[in-house]
Design a protein around this motif. Structure first.
Motif, PDB file in Angstrom:
ATOM      1  N   GLY A  86      25.987  24.534-109.191  1.00  0.00           N
ATOM      2  CA  GLY A  86      26.531  25.470-109.702  1.00  0.00           C
ATOM      3  C   GLY A  86      28.625  24.755-110.364  1.00  0.00           C
ATOM      4  N   ASN A  87      29.103  25.932-110.855  1.00  0.00           N
ATOM      5  CA  ASN A  87      30.909  25.489-111.185  1.00  0.00           C
ATOM      6  C   ASN A  87      30.297  24.336-112.863  1.00  0.00           C
ATOM      7  OD1 ASN A  87      32.367  26.799-109.517  1.00  0.00           O
ATOM      8  ND2 ASN A  87      31.731  25.349-107.802  1.00  0.00           N
ATOM      9  N   GLY A  88      29.183  24.467-113.461  1.00  0.00           N
ATOM     10  CA  GLY A  88      29.026  23.920-114.283  1.00  0.00           C
ATOM     11  C   GLY A  88      28.770  22.427-114.042  1.00  0.00           C
ATOM     12  N   ILE A  89      27.849  22.124-113.037  1.00  0.00           N
ATOM     13  CA  ILE A  89      28.031  20.802-112.167  1.00  0.00           C
ATOM     14  C   ILE A  89      26.356  20.792-112.658  1.00  0.00           C
ATOM     15  CG2 ILE A  89      27.192  18.595-111.041  1.00  0.00           C
ATOM     16  CD1 ILE A  89      29.439  20.174-109.244  1.00  0.00           C
ATOM     17  N   PRO A  90      25.907  19.692-113.906  1.00  0.00           N
ATOM     18  CA  PRO A  90      24.826  20.543-114.142  1.00  0.00           C
ATOM     19  C   PRO A  90      23.914  19.216-113.581  1.00  0.00           C
ATOM     20  CG  PRO A  90      25.478  17.622-115.181  1.00  0.00           C
ATOM     21  CD  PRO A  90      26.664  18.969-114.079  1.00  0.00           C
ATOM     22  N   VAL A  91      23.889  18.801-112.290  1.00  0.00           N
ATOM     23  CA  VAL A  91      22.378  18.221-111.082  1.00  0.00           C
ATOM     24  C   VAL A  91      21.832  19.432-110.826  1.00  0.00           C
ATOM     25  CG1 VAL A  91      22.750  16.706-108.975  1.00  0.00           C
ATOM     26  CG2 VAL A  91      24.508  16.557-110.759  1.00  0.00           C
ATOM     27  N   GLY A  92      20.579  18.898-110.144  1.00  0.00           N
ATOM     28  CA  GLY A  92      19.692  20.243-109.536  1.00  0.00           C
ATOM     29  C   GLY A  92      18.961  18.988-108.729  1.00  0.00           C
ATOM     30  N   GLY A  93      18.343  19.367-107.412  1.00  0.00           N
ATOM     31  CA  GLY A  93      17.309  18.548-106.759  1.00  0.00           C
ATOM     32  C   GLY A  93      16.308  19.694-106.001  1.00  0.00           C
ATOM     33  N   SER A 114      21.171  16.805-115.981  1.00  0.00           N
ATOM     34  CA  SER A 114      20.939  17.302-117.041  1.00  0.00           C
ATOM     35  C   SER A 114      22.204  16.992-117.775  1.00  0.00           C
ATOM     36  CB  SER A 114      20.001  18.552-116.805  1.00  0.00           C
ATOM     37  OG  SER A 114      21.362  18.704-116.029  1.00  0.00           O
ATOM     38  N   GLY A 115      23.065  16.461-117.426  1.00  0.00           N
ATOM     39  CA  GLY A 115      24.659  16.588-118.410  1.00  0.00           C
ATOM     40  C   GLY A 115      24.632  15.336-119.439  1.00  0.00           C
ATOM     41  N   PHE A 116      25.852  15.067-119.663  1.00  0.00           N
ATOM     42  CA  PHE A 116      25.798  14.315-121.277  1.00  0.00           C
ATOM     43  C   PHE A 116      26.991  13.457-119.847  1.00  0.00           C
ATOM     44  CE2 PHE A 116      25.675  17.538-124.457  1.00  0.00           C
ATOM     45  CZ  PHE A 116      25.065  16.900-125.188  1.00  0.00           C
ATOM     46  N   THR A 139      21.848  10.415 -97.682  1.00  0.00           N
ATOM     47  CA  THR A 139      22.016   9.140 -99.136  1.00  0.00           C
ATOM     48  C   THR A 139      22.771   9.904-100.213  1.00  0.00           C
ATOM     49  OG1 THR A 139      19.873   8.913-100.402  1.00  0.00           O
ATOM     50  CG2 THR A 139      20.389  11.165 -99.691  1.00  0.00           C
ATOM     51  N   SER A 140      22.498   8.319-100.505  1.00  0.00           N
ATOM     52  CA  SER A 140      23.527   9.127-102.239  1.00  0.00           C
ATOM     53  C   SER A 140      23.040   8.342-103.119  1.00  0.00           C
ATOM     54  CB  SER A 140      24.791   8.712-101.831  1.00  0.00           C
ATOM     55  OG  SER A 140      25.261   7.419-101.666  1.00  0.00           O
ATOM     56  N   GLY A 141      23.507   8.555-104.534  1.00  0.00           N
ATOM     57  CA  GLY A 141      22.608   7.689-105.648  1.00  0.00           C
ATOM     58  C   GLY A 141      23.734   8.012-106.874  1.00  0.00           C
ATOM     59  N   HIS A 142      23.387   7.706-107.481  1.00  0.00           N
ATOM     60  CA  HIS A 142      24.168   7.184-108.756  1.00  0.00           C
ATOM     61  C   HIS A 142      23.101   8.335-110.047  1.00  0.00           C
ATOM     62  CE1 HIS A 142      27.237   6.883-111.832  1.00  0.00           C
ATOM     63  NE2 HIS A 142      26.247   6.314-112.418  1.00  0.00           N
ATOM     64  N   MET A 143      23.525   8.773-111.038  1.00  0.00           N
ATOM     65  CA  MET A 143      22.329   9.027-112.090  1.00  0.00           C
ATOM     66  C   MET A 143      23.309   8.942-113.301  1.00  0.00           C
ATOM     67  SD  MET A 143      21.218  12.261-110.884  1.00  0.00           S
ATOM     68  CE  MET A 143      23.051  12.834-109.834  1.00  0.00           C
ATOM     69  N   GLY A 144      23.028   8.577-114.641  1.00  0.00           N
ATOM     70  CA  GLY A 144      23.203   8.450-115.904  1.00  0.00           C
ATOM     71  C   GLY A 144      22.381   9.862-116.666  1.00  0.00           C
ATOM     72  N   GLY A 145      24.153  10.083-117.722  1.00  0.00           N
ATOM     73  CA  GLY A 145      23.766  11.417-118.347  1.00  0.00           C
ATOM     74  C   GLY A 145      23.179  10.602-119.870  1.00  0.00           C
ATOM     75  N   THR A 146      23.245  12.194-121.018  1.00  0.00           N
ATOM     76  CA  THR A 146      22.730  11.537-122.042  1.00  0.00           C
ATOM     77  C   THR A 146      24.061  10.298-122.387  1.00  0.00           C
ATOM     78  OG1 THR A 146      22.675  13.605-122.295  1.00  0.00           O
ATOM     79  CG2 THR A 146      22.934  12.583-124.261  1.00  0.00           C
TER      80      THR A 146
END
Length: 214
Positions: A86-93, A114-116, A139-146
């Protein structure tokens, strides 16, 4: 959207009670789940003895039956999904945890950005057995964006075997409580600490936490 209700476990003639709750604040979301057998044979035997004495006050009660069998569950399986911040954070799983009587375990899951901009995520899980022993996973990880390089997905699948799971299986069969906390950050210590702290509300834990995945 609320999380999917975790699947209920079944043991040998022992039905179960499950409770779940969801809590979110400060870009962190937490989910808890409790399993307890509902068939208390010791309490039932005590109640039956009291009824016998009330109906036959001048007679000796019948010989006590053999002790009831211990509850046994074939696994501890828990699924959380979708995980939404929520709060505009474009991450889900989603996340999956499984423990087995022989000591084997699995900790797996998936997050998508799914964010920029790029995003980070961390997840901590604490499982308290009925005897107070505590098992943890993180666990922790990093994800790229648009507009940034790198995969938009973070996936993990940790498997292994820990003899402490097998040694405490009777206590897990008697009941367990799981707390999981996820945060949009690489700092996995914060959600794990939150999960451990939440477990304390269901009773103290004995000894040091057993880190299955760190």
């Amino acid at each position: 959207m609320p999380p999917t209700e975790p699947k209920k476990q079944k043991g040998n003639l022992f039905h179960n009670m499950t409770q779940a709750h969801l809590h979110a604040e400060n870009h962190m979301v937490r989910f808890g789940h409790t399993y307890k057998p509902t068939l208390d044979l010791a309490a039932l035997d005590k109640k039956n003895s009291a009824i016998w004495l009330a109906l036959h006050p001048t007679e000796d009660p019948p010989q006590a039956p053999p002790p009831p069998p211990k509850p046994f569950i074939p696994n501890v399986v828990w699924d959380w999904g979708p995980i939404v911040f929520g709060n505009g954070i474009p991450v889900g799983g989603n996340a999956h945890v499984a423990l087995y009587p022989d000591g084997s375990f699995q900790f797996s899951g998936h997050f998508h950005n799914s964010g920029f901009p790029d995003e980070s995520v961390s997840l901590g899980v604490a499982i308290r057995a009925n005897n107070g022993r505590l098992f943890t996973m993180a666990t922790s990880g990093h994800m790229g964006g648009t507009i940034t390089a790198g995969s938009r997905d973070y996936d993990w699948n940790n498997t292994g075997n820990n003899p402490d799971i097998a040694a405490n299986w009777d206590a897990l069969s008697e009941g367990w409580h799981l707390e999981a906390s996820a945060r949009a950050s690489m700092d996995w210590t914060a959600p794990l600490d939150a999960a451990i702290e939440a477990c304390k509300t269901y009773g103290p834990y004995i000894g040091a936490a057993i880190a299955l995945v760190a």
